[in-house]
Motif scaffolding. Structure first.
Motif, PDB file in Angstrom:
ATOM      1  N   ASP A  83       0.822  -1.130  -0.062  1.00 47.53           N
ATOM      2  CA  ASP A  83       0.086   0.136  -0.092  1.00 47.53           C
ATOM      3  C   ASP A  83       0.840   1.097  -0.254  1.00 47.53           C
ATOM      4  O   ASP A  83       1.932   1.240   0.439  1.00 47.53           O
ATOM      5  CB  ASP A  83      -0.878   0.153   1.152  1.00 47.53           C
ATOM      6  N   LEU A  84       0.515   2.320  -0.845  1.00 44.82           N
ATOM      7  CA  LEU A  84       1.189   3.363  -0.629  1.00 44.82           C
ATOM      8  C   LEU A  84       0.962   4.344   0.857  1.00 44.82           C
ATOM      9  O   LEU A  84      -0.154   3.955   1.458  1.00 44.82           O
ATOM     10  CB  LEU A  84       0.512   4.527  -1.788  1.00 44.82           C
ATOM     11  N   PRO A  85       2.056   5.078   0.994  1.00 50.19           N
ATOM     12  CA  PRO A  85       1.748   5.640   2.435  1.00 50.19           C
ATOM     13  C   PRO A  85       0.681   6.850   2.152  1.00 50.19           C
ATOM     14  O   PRO A  85       0.339   7.171   1.034  1.00 50.19           O
ATOM     15  CB  PRO A  85       2.767   6.360   2.985  1.00 50.19           C
ATOM     16  N   PRO A  86      -0.129   7.086   3.146  1.00 47.26           N
ATOM     17  CA  PRO A  86      -1.186   8.224   2.957  1.00 47.26           C
ATOM     18  C   PRO A  86      -0.849   9.360   2.357  1.00 47.26           C
ATOM     19  O   PRO A  86      -1.880   9.788   1.378  1.00 47.26           O
ATOM     20  CB  PRO A  86      -1.651   8.512   4.370  1.00 47.26           C
ATOM     21  N   GLU A  87      -0.072   9.955   2.587  1.00 45.99           N
ATOM     22  CA  GLU A  87       0.514  11.157   1.787  1.00 45.99           C
ATOM     23  C   GLU A  87       0.610  10.741   0.172  1.00 45.99           C
ATOM     24  O   GLU A  87       0.665  11.912  -0.524  1.00 45.99           O
ATOM     25  CB  GLU A  87       2.021  11.946   2.205  1.00 45.99           C
ATOM     26  N   LEU A  88       0.792   9.744  -0.290  1.00 45.65           N
ATOM     27  CA  LEU A  88       0.865   9.675  -1.555  1.00 45.65           C
ATOM     28  C   LEU A  88      -0.507   9.216  -2.116  1.00 45.65           C
ATOM     29  O   LEU A  88      -0.644   9.252  -3.574  1.00 45.65           O
ATOM     30  CB  LEU A  88       2.097   8.443  -1.974  1.00 45.65           C
ATOM     31  N   ILE A  89      -1.312   8.661  -1.561  1.00 45.86           N
ATOM     32  CA  ILE A  89      -2.675   8.227  -1.980  1.00 45.86           C
ATOM     33  C   ILE A  89      -3.434   9.470  -2.899  1.00 45.86           C
ATOM     34  O   ILE A  89      -3.387  10.639  -2.289  1.00 45.86           O
ATOM     35  CB  ILE A  89      -3.768   7.758  -1.028  1.00 45.86           C
ATOM     36  N   GLY A  90      -3.703   9.190  -4.016  1.00 48.92           N
ATOM     37  CA  GLY A  90      -4.367  10.062  -4.661  1.00 48.92           C
ATOM     38  C   GLY A  90      -3.463  11.130  -5.567  1.00 48.92           C
ATOM     39  O   GLY A  90      -3.838  11.890  -6.217  1.00 48.92           O
ATOM     40  N   LYS A  91      -2.032  10.876  -5.297  1.00 45.89           N
ATOM     41  CA  LYS A  91      -1.361  11.757  -5.766  1.00 45.89           C
ATOM     42  C   LYS A  91      -0.440  11.023  -7.140  1.00 45.89           C
ATOM     43  O   LYS A  91      -0.018  11.442  -8.123  1.00 45.89           O
ATOM     44  CB  LYS A  91      -0.185  12.296  -5.112  1.00 45.89           C
ATOM     45  N   VAL A  92      -0.083   9.606  -6.865  1.00 44.06           N
ATOM     46  CA  VAL A  92       0.677   8.942  -7.903  1.00 44.06           C
ATOM     47  C   VAL A  92      -0.335   8.217  -8.672  1.00 44.06           C
ATOM     48  O   VAL A  92      -1.357   7.725  -8.333  1.00 44.06           O
ATOM     49  CB  VAL A  92       1.868   8.248  -7.120  1.00 44.06           C
ATOM     50  N   TRP A  93       0.134   7.788  -9.840  1.00 46.53           N
ATOM     51  CA  TRP A  93      -0.664   6.944 -10.844  1.00 46.53           C
ATOM     52  C   TRP A  93      -1.890   7.619 -11.119  1.00 46.53           C
ATOM     53  O   TRP A  93      -3.019   7.038 -11.119  1.00 46.53           O
ATOM     54  CB  TRP A  93      -0.833   5.618 -10.261  1.00 46.53           C
ATOM     55  N   LYS A  94      -1.899   8.991 -11.058  1.00 47.46           N
ATOM     56  CA  LYS A  94      -3.229   9.892 -11.323  1.00 47.46           C
ATOM     57  C   LYS A  94      -4.328   9.542 -10.273  1.00 47.46           C
ATOM     58  O   LYS A  94      -5.496   9.758 -10.538  1.00 47.46           O
ATOM     59  CB  LYS A  94      -3.665   9.709 -12.943  1.00 47.46           C
ATOM     60  N   GLY A  95      -3.954   8.989  -9.004  1.00 53.16           N
ATOM     61  CA  GLY A  95      -4.915   8.857  -7.937  1.00 53.16           C
ATOM     62  C   GLY A  95      -5.759   7.601  -8.207  1.00 53.16           C
ATOM     63  O   GLY A  95      -6.881   7.508  -7.273  1.00 53.16           O
ATOM     64  N   ARG A  96      -5.336   6.742  -9.142  1.00 52.73           N
ATOM     65  CA  ARG A  96      -6.243   5.500  -9.226  1.00 52.73           C
ATOM     66  C   ARG A  96      -6.075   4.480  -8.359  1.00 52.73           C
ATOM     67  O   ARG A  96      -6.841   3.623  -8.566  1.00 52.73           O
ATOM     68  CB  ARG A  96      -6.254   5.408 -10.918  1.00 52.73           C
ATOM     69  N   TYR A  97      -4.970   4.241  -7.800  1.00 48.55           N
ATOM     70  CA  TYR A  97      -4.705   3.134  -7.096  1.00 48.55           C
ATOM     71  C   TYR A  97      -4.302   3.225  -5.901  1.00 48.55           C
ATOM     72  O   TYR A  97      -3.500   4.362  -5.340  1.00 48.55           O
ATOM     73  CB  TYR A  97      -3.430   2.340  -7.844  1.00 48.55           C
ATOM     74  N   ARG A  98      -4.309   2.401  -4.902  1.00 45.72           N
ATOM     75  CA  ARG A  98      -4.135   2.382  -3.498  1.00 45.72           C
ATOM     76  C   ARG A  98      -2.655   1.741  -3.012  1.00 45.72           C
ATOM     77  O   ARG A  98      -1.959   1.936  -2.235  1.00 45.72           O
ATOM     78  CB  ARG A  98      -5.043   1.715  -2.724  1.00 45.72           C
ATOM     79  N   GLY A  99      -2.036   1.133  -4.190  1.00 49.09           N
ATOM     80  CA  GLY A  99      -0.661   0.428  -4.185  1.00 49.09           C
ATOM     81  C   GLY A  99      -0.772  -0.304  -5.334  1.00 49.09           C
ATOM     82  O   GLY A  99      -1.264  -0.266  -6.496  1.00 49.09           O
ATOM     83  N   GLN A 100       0.316  -1.331  -5.169  1.00 48.12           N
ATOM     84  CA  GLN A 100       0.514  -2.311  -6.178  1.00 48.12           C
ATOM     85  C   GLN A 100       0.296  -3.769  -6.033  1.00 48.12           C
ATOM     86  O   GLN A 100       0.775  -3.996  -4.792  1.00 48.12           O
ATOM     87  CB  GLN A 100       2.201  -1.941  -6.758  1.00 48.12           C
ATOM     88  N   GLU A 101       0.219  -4.497  -6.893  1.00 52.94           N
ATOM     89  CA  GLU A 101      -0.077  -5.685  -6.710  1.00 52.94           C
ATOM     90  C   GLU A 101       1.092  -6.304  -7.637  1.00 52.94           C
ATOM     91  O   GLU A 101       0.977  -6.287  -8.989  1.00 52.94           O
ATOM     92  CB  GLU A 101      -1.351  -6.643  -7.301  1.00 52.94           C
ATOM     93  N   GLN A 102       2.202  -6.862  -7.302  1.00 50.88           N
ATOM     94  CA  GLN A 102       3.155  -7.022  -8.130  1.00 50.88           C
ATOM     95  C   GLN A 102       3.632  -8.440  -8.387  1.00 50.88           C
ATOM     96  O   GLN A 102       3.312  -9.528  -7.383  1.00 50.88           O
ATOM     97  CB  GLN A 102       4.524  -6.500  -7.502  1.00 50.88           C
TER      98      GLN A 102
END
Length: 160
Positions: A83-102
Motif C-alpha cells: 500500500d502507498l503511504p497516506p501522503e501519496l494516495i491520490g497523487k501517484v498514478w493519477k490517483g487511481r490506485y492504493r498501491g501495487q500488486e506485483q
C-alpha cells in the motif's frame, strides 16, 4: 481526500536480474518522491499482457536489456502487494490506485555491463545503477516497499 479502501491495486511486473556473481541489479530512482532510493526494474502491466512478457518489457524499457540477454529462472508463485503511504494516495498514478500488486520474475543476466542502458527509457527512470548483494535490497528500497523486497528475496533465495 480519497479513501484508499475504495481504490484497486495497480497490476505490476518486476524483474530481479542477477549476474554471474549472483549480485542483483538495482537502479537509483530519478523521481523526486523516491530520489536516493534504489530499486529493481518494475512497472505496470498493460491490459491483456502476459506477466512474463510484461516483466521482460519493463526490463528492456528501463535498462535496455532485451530478452536475448536474459535467462528467466523463476516466476512468481503469488502476487505481492504493498500500500502507498497516506501522503501519496491520490497523487501517484493519477490517483487511481492504493498501491501495487506485483508479480516478480528472476533471471540471469547473459550480457555485459555495457549492455545496460539507462537512457533506453524516455524519460529515464534511473540516474545510476550497480550490482549489489541480495541481502542489501531491503535497506536500499523506499521504506514502504521494504516488506515486498523481503518477500521477493525469500521467494528467489534458492535460485540466486
Amino acid at each position: 481526500m480519497t479513501d484508499p479502501e475504495s481504490l484497486p491495486y495497480r497490476p505490476c511486473a518486476g524483474f530481479m536480474l542477477v549476474n554471474a556473481a549472483s549480485l542483483v541489479f538495482v537502479g537509483q530512482r530519478i523521481d523526486a518522491s523516491a530520489h536516493g532510493y534504489w530499486q529493481m526494474p518494475q512497472g505496470g502491466i498493460d491490459p491483456g499482457e502476459d506477466l512474463r512478457e510484461a516483466a521482460l518489457r519493463e526490463l528492456h524499457e528501463e535498462i535496455g536489456v532485451g530478452p536475448d540477454k536474459v535467462e528467466v529462472i523463476a516466476g512468481p508463485s503469488r502476487a505481492l502487494r504493498y500500500d502507498l503511504p497516506p501522503e501519496l494516495i491520490g497523487k501517484v498514478w493519477k490517483g487511481r490506485y492504493r498501491g501495487q500488486e506485483q508479480y516478480w520474475f528472476l533471471g540471469r543476466f547473459l550480457g555485459e555491463d555495457s549492455d545496460i542502458d539507462l537512457e533506453a527509457h524516455n524519460p529515464p527512470e534511473f540516474n545510476a545503477w550497480r550490482w549489489v548483494e541480495p541481502g542489501l535490497l531491503p535497506e536500499l528500497i523506499i521504506p514502504f516497499k521494504r516488506a515486498t523486497y523481503e518477500d521477493v528475496l525469500k521467494e528467489f533465495r534458492e535460485f540466486i
